[in-house]
Design an enzyme around this catalytic site. Structure first.
Site, mmCIF file in Angstrom:
data_model
loop_
_atom_site.group_PDB
_atom_site.id
_atom_site.type_symbol
_atom_site.label_atom_id
_atom_site.label_comp_id
_atom_site.label_asym_id
_atom_site.label_seq_id
_atom_site.Cartn_x
_atom_site.Cartn_y
_atom_site.Cartn_z
ATOM 1 N N CYS A 71 0.824 -1.229 0.000
ATOM 2 C CA CYS A 71 0.000 0.000 0.000
ATOM 3 C C CYS A 71 0.847 1.264 0.000
ATOM 4 O O CYS A 71 0.368 2.330 -0.378
ATOM 5 C CB CYS A 71 -0.943 0.005 1.197
ATOM 6 S SG CYS A 71 -2.126 -1.348 1.164
ATOM 7 N N HIS A 122 -3.145 7.491 2.021
ATOM 8 C CA HIS A 122 -3.568 6.200 1.469
ATOM 9 C C HIS A 122 -4.984 5.917 1.959
ATOM 10 O O HIS A 122 -5.310 6.154 3.124
ATOM 11 C CB HIS A 122 -2.603 5.108 1.941
ATOM 12 C CG HIS A 122 -3.109 3.721 1.676
ATOM 13 N ND1 HIS A 122 -3.612 3.339 0.447
ATOM 14 C CD2 HIS A 122 -3.220 2.633 2.492
ATOM 15 C CE1 HIS A 122 -3.995 2.075 0.519
ATOM 16 N NE2 HIS A 122 -3.774 1.629 1.741
ATOM 17 N N ASN A 158 -10.089 0.141 -0.740
ATOM 18 C CA ASN A 158 -8.622 0.199 -0.631
ATOM 19 C C ASN A 158 -8.023 -0.357 -1.924
ATOM 20 O O ASN A 158 -8.103 -1.558 -2.174
ATOM 21 C CB ASN A 158 -8.182 -0.612 0.586
ATOM 22 C CG ASN A 158 -6.672 -0.578 0.804
ATOM 23 O OD1 ASN A 158 -5.916 -0.125 -0.054
ATOM 24 N ND2 ASN A 158 -6.241 -1.066 1.960
HETATM 25 N N1 ACO Z 1 -19.237 -8.190 7.741
HETATM 26 C C1 ACO Z 1 -19.824 -8.466 8.920
HETATM 27 N N2 ACO Z 1 -19.126 -8.853 10.019
HETATM 28 C C2 ACO Z 1 -17.806 -8.970 9.892
HETATM 29 C C3 ACO Z 1 -17.135 -8.723 8.684
HETATM 30 C C4 ACO Z 1 -17.913 -8.329 7.580
HETATM 31 N N3 ACO Z 1 -17.376 -8.041 6.378
HETATM 32 N N4 ACO Z 1 -15.826 -8.948 8.867
HETATM 33 C C5 ACO Z 1 -15.655 -9.289 10.142
HETATM 34 N N5 ACO Z 1 -16.854 -9.342 10.772
HETATM 35 C C6 ACO Z 1 -17.133 -9.677 12.151
HETATM 36 C C7 ACO Z 1 -16.049 -10.536 12.748
HETATM 37 O O1 ACO Z 1 -16.255 -11.900 12.425
HETATM 38 C C8 ACO Z 1 -16.230 -10.262 14.235
HETATM 39 O O2 ACO Z 1 -17.308 -11.030 14.708
HETATM 40 P P1 ACO Z 1 -17.249 -11.707 16.163
HETATM 41 O O3 ACO Z 1 -17.090 -10.567 17.132
HETATM 42 O O4 ACO Z 1 -18.551 -12.418 16.235
HETATM 43 O O5 ACO Z 1 -16.048 -12.595 16.125
HETATM 44 C C9 ACO Z 1 -16.641 -8.794 14.267
HETATM 45 O O6 ACO Z 1 -17.109 -8.483 12.946
HETATM 46 C C10 ACO Z 1 -15.509 -7.872 14.651
HETATM 47 O O7 ACO Z 1 -14.352 -8.211 13.876
HETATM 48 P P2 ACO Z 1 -13.020 -7.414 13.999
HETATM 49 O O8 ACO Z 1 -12.034 -7.958 13.015
HETATM 50 O O9 ACO Z 1 -12.604 -7.346 15.430
HETATM 51 O O10 ACO Z 1 -13.505 -5.979 13.521
HETATM 52 P P3 ACO Z 1 -12.791 -4.599 13.609
HETATM 53 O O11 ACO Z 1 -13.634 -3.659 14.349
HETATM 54 O O12 ACO Z 1 -11.345 -4.714 13.989
HETATM 55 O O13 ACO Z 1 -12.836 -4.150 12.073
HETATM 56 C C11 ACO Z 1 -11.366 -3.987 10.183
HETATM 57 C C12 ACO Z 1 -12.156 -4.907 11.077
HETATM 58 C C13 ACO Z 1 -12.352 -3.088 9.442
HETATM 59 C C14 ACO Z 1 -10.584 -4.816 9.169
HETATM 60 C C15 ACO Z 1 -10.432 -3.117 11.025
HETATM 61 O O14 ACO Z 1 -9.683 -3.917 11.891
HETATM 62 C C16 ACO Z 1 -9.510 -2.306 10.199
HETATM 63 O O15 ACO Z 1 -9.935 -1.406 9.513
HETATM 64 N N6 ACO Z 1 -8.200 -2.569 10.268
HETATM 65 C C17 ACO Z 1 -7.242 -1.879 9.456
HETATM 66 C C18 ACO Z 1 -6.877 -2.771 8.357
HETATM 67 C C19 ACO Z 1 -6.776 -2.128 7.053
HETATM 68 O O16 ACO Z 1 -7.314 -1.094 6.740
HETATM 69 N N7 ACO Z 1 -6.029 -2.795 6.229
HETATM 70 C C20 ACO Z 1 -5.875 -2.404 4.902
HETATM 71 C C21 ACO Z 1 -4.605 -2.927 4.397
HETATM 72 S S1 ACO Z 1 -3.273 -2.198 5.209
HETATM 73 C C22 ACO Z 1 -3.314 -0.686 4.774
HETATM 74 O O17 ACO Z 1 -3.696 -0.389 3.682
HETATM 75 C C23 ACO Z 1 -2.934 0.288 5.787
#
Ligand code: ACO
Length: 329
Positions: free
Chosen positions: A119, A256, A286
Site C-alpha cells: 500500500c 492512502h 482500498n
Molecule cells: N461483515 C460483517 N461482520 C464482519 C465482517 C464483515 N465483512 N468482517 C468481520 N466481521 C465480524 C467478525 O467476524 C467479528 O465477529 P465476532 O465478534 O462475532 O467474532 C466482528 O465483525 C468484529 O471483527 P473485527 O475484526 O474485530 O472488527 P474490527 O472492528 O477490527 O474491524 C477492520 C475490522 C475493518 C478490518 C479493522 O480492523 C480495520 O480497519 N483494520 C485496518 C486494516 C486495514 O485497513 N487494512 C488495509 C490494508 S493495510 C493498509 O492499507 C494500511
C-alpha cells in the site's frame, strides 16, 4: 528548509487515473455473503469499489492511467525516459508491468521497472523517481500506482474481501531547475520506512518461490489498525521537520485510502483540518498502491489541488512499509 540553489526538483506536470467500469456496492456483497452495508460503512467508510473485468489486467489499468496523465500534462509518450509502476498485483511474475506499459505506449528508450511496497508503493515510487530526476540521470518519469487486488481476495473471507478494490493512477514528473526554496514547485522531501518484523500481520499466503501459487491476502485487521496511525503520523511529522513546515501550512492531505477511521484518526493526531483531507475510500475501497494517485487525480481534476498548493501524501502497508512525501504542486 535548507535551500539548494541551482538544484533540480521533480515537478508534477500532469495526473491521470483509470477505474474499471464494474462497480460492486456493499448491497451487492450483502447478497453474496454474510455481511451488511451497515457493518462495512461503520468499520471502514467504504460504500462501493471498482472491480476489473476478466479481460483487464494491472498493466491495462496502468496504461490507461498513464495515457490520462500524458494528456493532462500535454506531453507525448516520446518525452518519457523513466516508468516506475508500484504494484503488488503484476500481470505475471515477470516481466514487470512497467515494461508492458512502456510497450503499450510505444516507448523504446529509457528504463521501466516495478516497485513493490504494497500500500506504500506509490510513496516509495515517488521517492525513487525523485532520486533519478534530481540526480540528473533522467528527465521525465511516469510514476504509476496500479492494482487488481480483487485477484488476491479469498471471496469467501468476509473479513478481507469487502475492503479492497481495483484501479490505477499516474503522475508525470519532470526534472526542472529550482532555487531550492520552499515555495518552488516539486517534491520537497520524502520519508520512507520499513520493518519486516510485522510480516504476519498483513501478507499474501502464496508466491512463486514459496508455494508456486498466487495466494490470498491475509490480515490481522486490528493489529494493522493499532500500528497504522502512529506510523503514519511519525513520517508526516518527519516531513514537516525536514522542510520547516507544519500542518497549518498544508493545503491538502492525501492519505492512502485504506479505511476512513484510520484517515480521520491520522488527520486528528496531526492537527490537520478535516476540510483539507482528500477522501475517496468511500467510492474506491482500498486500492493499495493506486489509492493515492487516484485521489490526487480526482482532486486535481475537480480543481481542489491547484498549482503552488502544498500537498502531503502518506501511506502504510504490508511489510510493514510506510512513508510520506511533501509536494509543492
Ligand atoms: N461483515 C460483517 N461482520 C464482519 C465482517 C464483515 N465483512 N468482517 C468481520 N466481521 C465480524 C467478525 O467476524 C467479528 O465477529 P465476532 O465478534 O462475532 O467474532 C466482528 O465483525 C468484529 O471483527 P473485527 O475484526 O474485530 O472488527 P474490527 O472492528 O477490527 O474491524 C477492520 C475490522 C475493518 C478490518 C479493522 O480492523 C480495520 O480497519 N483494520 C485496518 C486494516 C486495514 O485497513 N487494512 C488495509 C490494508 S493495510 C493498509 O492499507 C494500511
Amino acid at each position: 528548509m535548507p535551500s539548494r540553489q541551482n538544484s533540480l526538483r521533480s515537478v508534477v506536470l500532469g495526473v491521470g487515473s483509470y477505474l474499471p467500469e464494474q462497480i460492486v456496492t456493499n448491497a451487492d456483497l450483502q447478497s453474496r455473503m454474510d455481511t451488511s452495508d451497515e457493518w462495512i460503512v461503520q468499520r471502514t467508510g467504504i460504500r462501493q469499489r471498482h472491480i476489473a473485468e476478466k479481460s483487464e489486467t494491472t498493466s491495462t489499468l496502468a496504461t490507461r492511467a498513464a495515457e490520462a496523465a500524458l494528456a493532462d500534462a500535454g506531453r507525448s509518450a516520446a518525452d518519457i525516459d523513466l516508468i516506475i509502476v508500484a504494484t503488488s498485483t503484476p500481470d505475471y511474475t515477470f516481466p514487470a508491468v512497467a515494461t508492458q506499459v512502456q510497450a503499450a505506449l510505444d516507448i523504446r528508450s529509457g528504463a521501466a521497472f516495478d516497485l513493490q511496497a504494497v500500500c506504500s508503493g506509490f510513496v516509495f515510487a515517488i521517492a525513487t523517481a525523485d532520486k533519478f530526476l534530481t540526480s540528473g540521470s533522467n528527465k521525465r518519469a511516469l510514476v504509476i500506482g496500479a492494482e487488481t487486488f480483487s485477484r488476491l481476495m479469498n471471496w469467501e473471507d468476509r473479513t478481507t474481501c469487502v475492503l479492497f478494490g481495483d484501479g490505477a493512477g499516474a503522475v508525470l514528473l519532470e526534472a526542472q531547475q529550482s532555487n531550492g526554496e520552499l515555495h518552488d514547485r516539486g517534491v520537497l522531501t520524502s520519508q520512507l520506512r520499513s520493518d519486516g518484523r510485522h510480516r504476519e500481520k498483513l501478507y499474501v499466503d502464496g508466491g512463486p518461490s514459496a508455494t508456486g501459487t498466487v495466494g490470498h491476502l491475509r490480515m490481522h485487521g486490528r493489529e494493522v489498525f493499532r500500528h497504522a496511525v502512529g506510523m503514519v503520523a511519525d513520517v508526516v511529522e518527519e516531513a514537516f521537520a525536514a522542510t520547516g513546515t507544519s500542518a497549518d501550512d498544508l493545503d491538502w492531505f492525501v492519505p492512502h485510502q485504506a479505511n476512513r477511521r484510520i484517515i480521520d484518526a491520522s488527520a486528528e493526531k496531526l492537527g490537520i483540518a478535516s476540510q483539507k483531507v482528500v477522501v475517496t475510500v468511500d467510492r474506491h475501497g482500498n486500492t493499495s498502491a493506486a489509492s493515492i494517485p487516484l485521489a490526487l487525480a480526482e482532486a486535481h481534476a475537480d480543481g481542489r489541488i491547484k498549482k503552488g498548493d502544498l500537498v502531503m501524501i502518506e501511506a502504510m502497508g504490508g511489510g510493514f512499509t510506510w512513508g510520506s512525501a511533501l509536494i509543492r504542486w
